[in-house]
Scaffold this motif. Structure first.
Motif, PDB file in Angstrom:
ATOM      1  N   ASP A   8       0.842  -1.194   0.000  1.00  0.00           N
ATOM      2  CA  ASP A   8       0.000   0.000   0.000  1.00  0.00           C
ATOM      3  C   ASP A   8       0.875   1.241   0.000  1.00  0.00           C
ATOM      4  OD1 ASP A   8      -2.137  -1.724   0.148  1.00  0.00           O
ATOM      5  OD2 ASP A   8      -2.538  -1.376   2.266  1.00  0.00           O
ATOM      6  N   HIS A   9       0.489   2.232  -0.829  1.00  0.00           N
ATOM      7  CA  HIS A   9       1.216   3.499  -0.950  1.00  0.00           C
ATOM      8  C   HIS A   9       0.300   4.638  -0.511  1.00  0.00           C
ATOM      9  CE1 HIS A   9       3.322   0.846  -3.757  1.00  0.00           C
ATOM     10  NE2 HIS A   9       4.375   1.614  -3.590  1.00  0.00           N
ATOM     11  N   TYR A  10       0.835   5.539   0.308  1.00  0.00           N
ATOM     12  CA  TYR A  10       0.090   6.708   0.773  1.00  0.00           C
ATOM     13  C   TYR A  10       0.885   7.959   0.439  1.00  0.00           C
ATOM     14  CZ  TYR A  10      -2.711   3.407   3.406  1.00  0.00           C
ATOM     15  OH  TYR A  10      -3.522   2.372   3.761  1.00  0.00           O
ATOM     16  N   ARG A  11       0.240   8.908  -0.230  1.00  0.00           N
ATOM     17  CA  ARG A  11       0.870  10.185  -0.559  1.00  0.00           C
ATOM     18  C   ARG A  11       0.690  11.138   0.625  1.00  0.00           C
ATOM     19  NH1 ARG A  11      -1.934  13.037  -5.161  1.00  0.00           N
ATOM     20  NH2 ARG A  11      -3.019  14.119  -3.510  1.00  0.00           N
ATOM     21  N   ILE A  12       1.790  11.771   1.003  1.00  0.00           N
ATOM     22  CA  ILE A  12       1.764  12.752   2.089  1.00  0.00           C
ATOM     23  C   ILE A  12       2.286  14.059   1.504  1.00  0.00           C
ATOM     24  CG2 ILE A  12       2.601  13.353   4.389  1.00  0.00           C
ATOM     25  CD1 ILE A  12       3.203  10.307   4.752  1.00  0.00           C
ATOM     26  N   VAL A  22       5.093   9.555  11.204  1.00  0.00           N
ATOM     27  CA  VAL A  22       4.281   8.556  10.517  1.00  0.00           C
ATOM     28  C   VAL A  22       4.342   7.291  11.363  1.00  0.00           C
ATOM     29  CG1 VAL A  22       3.912   7.235   8.407  1.00  0.00           C
ATOM     30  CG2 VAL A  22       4.855   9.554   8.270  1.00  0.00           C
ATOM     31  N   VAL A  24       2.495   3.332  12.167  1.00  0.00           N
ATOM     32  CA  VAL A  24       1.651   2.247  11.660  1.00  0.00           C
ATOM     33  C   VAL A  24       1.468   1.229  12.771  1.00  0.00           C
ATOM     34  CG1 VAL A  24       1.388   0.434   9.934  1.00  0.00           C
ATOM     35  CG2 VAL A  24       2.533   2.563   9.322  1.00  0.00           C
ATOM     36  N   ARG A  67       6.235  16.390  -1.740  1.00  0.00           N
ATOM     37  CA  ARG A  67       5.458  15.154  -1.667  1.00  0.00           C
ATOM     38  C   ARG A  67       6.328  14.022  -1.140  1.00  0.00           C
ATOM     39  NH1 ARG A  67       1.858  14.106  -6.558  1.00  0.00           N
ATOM     40  NH2 ARG A  67       0.669  15.545  -5.314  1.00  0.00           N
ATOM     41  N   ILE A  69       6.030   9.716   0.146  1.00  0.00           N
ATOM     42  CA  ILE A  69       5.225   8.510  -0.010  1.00  0.00           C
ATOM     43  C   ILE A  69       5.541   7.563   1.152  1.00  0.00           C
ATOM     44  CG2 ILE A  69       4.688   6.509  -1.471  1.00  0.00           C
ATOM     45  CD1 ILE A  69       3.840   9.136  -2.759  1.00  0.00           C
ATOM     46  N   GLU A 111      -3.531   0.341  10.944  1.00  0.00           N
ATOM     47  CA  GLU A 111      -3.889   1.767  10.953  1.00  0.00           C
ATOM     48  C   GLU A 111      -2.618   2.565  10.733  1.00  0.00           C
ATOM     49  OE1 GLU A 111      -5.978   3.029  14.453  1.00  0.00           O
ATOM     50  OE2 GLU A 111      -7.327   1.310  14.372  1.00  0.00           O
ATOM     51  N   ILE A 112      -2.710   3.610   9.914  1.00  0.00           N
ATOM     52  CA  ILE A 112      -1.575   4.494   9.674  1.00  0.00           C
ATOM     53  C   ILE A 112      -1.989   5.922   9.991  1.00  0.00           C
ATOM     54  CG2 ILE A 112      -2.146   4.608   7.213  1.00  0.00           C
ATOM     55  CD1 ILE A 112       0.853   5.128   6.672  1.00  0.00           C
ATOM     56  N   THR A 113      -1.087   6.660  10.629  1.00  0.00           N
ATOM     57  CA  THR A 113      -1.308   8.078  10.885  1.00  0.00           C
ATOM     58  C   THR A 113      -0.074   8.844  10.430  1.00  0.00           C
ATOM     59  OG1 THR A 113      -0.445   7.935  13.134  1.00  0.00           O
ATOM     60  CG2 THR A 113      -2.812   7.703  12.875  1.00  0.00           C
TER      61      THR A 113
END
Length: 170
Positions: A8-12, A22, A24, A67, A69, A111-113
């Motif tokens: 899974d990839h999340y853009r920040i 960050v 998890v 950006r 990731i 869960e990711i924050t």
């Protein structure tokens, strides 16, 4: 994470310079790996500290606007060990081989924050793994570091400018 090869990839998107946290949390039997990449695709942090249900994260990543990731994947289990050969005995008995243990599932929820955090005075900012990225340490001051993941190295640059010939450094 499902199936086992899922990534899974999340853009920040960061709008101002500061410190990014960050974290998890893997649930159930999930052992996660977190990697942070900058806009050029260079890995700048990796958290792979332990087993299932261990929080992975980077608490104080120094960032500039741009950006980033966050990449989450399940830690791959080590390959199964080859069964040990039984010692040779004078009398040969046929022993049924023990079947290998079936692999444990590695997927599951997490869960990711990601949030910007206020840099604490006197604390390190990641990345700081080499001399070029070292945090400043003034002689006489106390600072705080954070070992955040396997292989994390904190390098400090000690300033000696305020010391005189009568001082020593311990």
């Amino acid at each position: 994470i499902d199936p086992d090869s899922d990534v899974d990839h999340y853009r920040i998107d960061v709008t101002e310079a500061g410190a990014l946290a960050v974290m998890v949390d893997g649930h159930e039997a999930l052992d996660v790996v977190l990697e942070i990449y900058d806009s050029s695709g260079t890995a700048i942090a990796r958290s792979e500290r332990g087993a299932a249900r261990i929080r992975e994260g980077v608490a104080n990543l120094g960032v500039t606007p741009g950006r980033y990731i966050a990449v989450i994947q399940a830690k791959k289990p080590p390959p199964p060990k080859a069964p040990a050969r039984p010692a040779r005995k004078k009398q040969s008995k046929k022993v049924a081989p023990v079947p290998p243990e079936p692999p444990k599932p590695i997927g599951g929820p997490y869960e990711i924050t990601a949030r910007m955090v206020a840099p604490v005075a006197g604390s390190e900012h990641e990345p700081d793994d080499d001399r070029g990225q070292a945090n400043d340490l003034i002689a006489g001051d106390t600072v705080t570091g954070y070992i955040g993941w396997t292989g994390d190295v904190d390098v400090w640059k000690v300033s000696l400018e305020a010391l005189s010939a009568n001082n020593t450094l311990d």
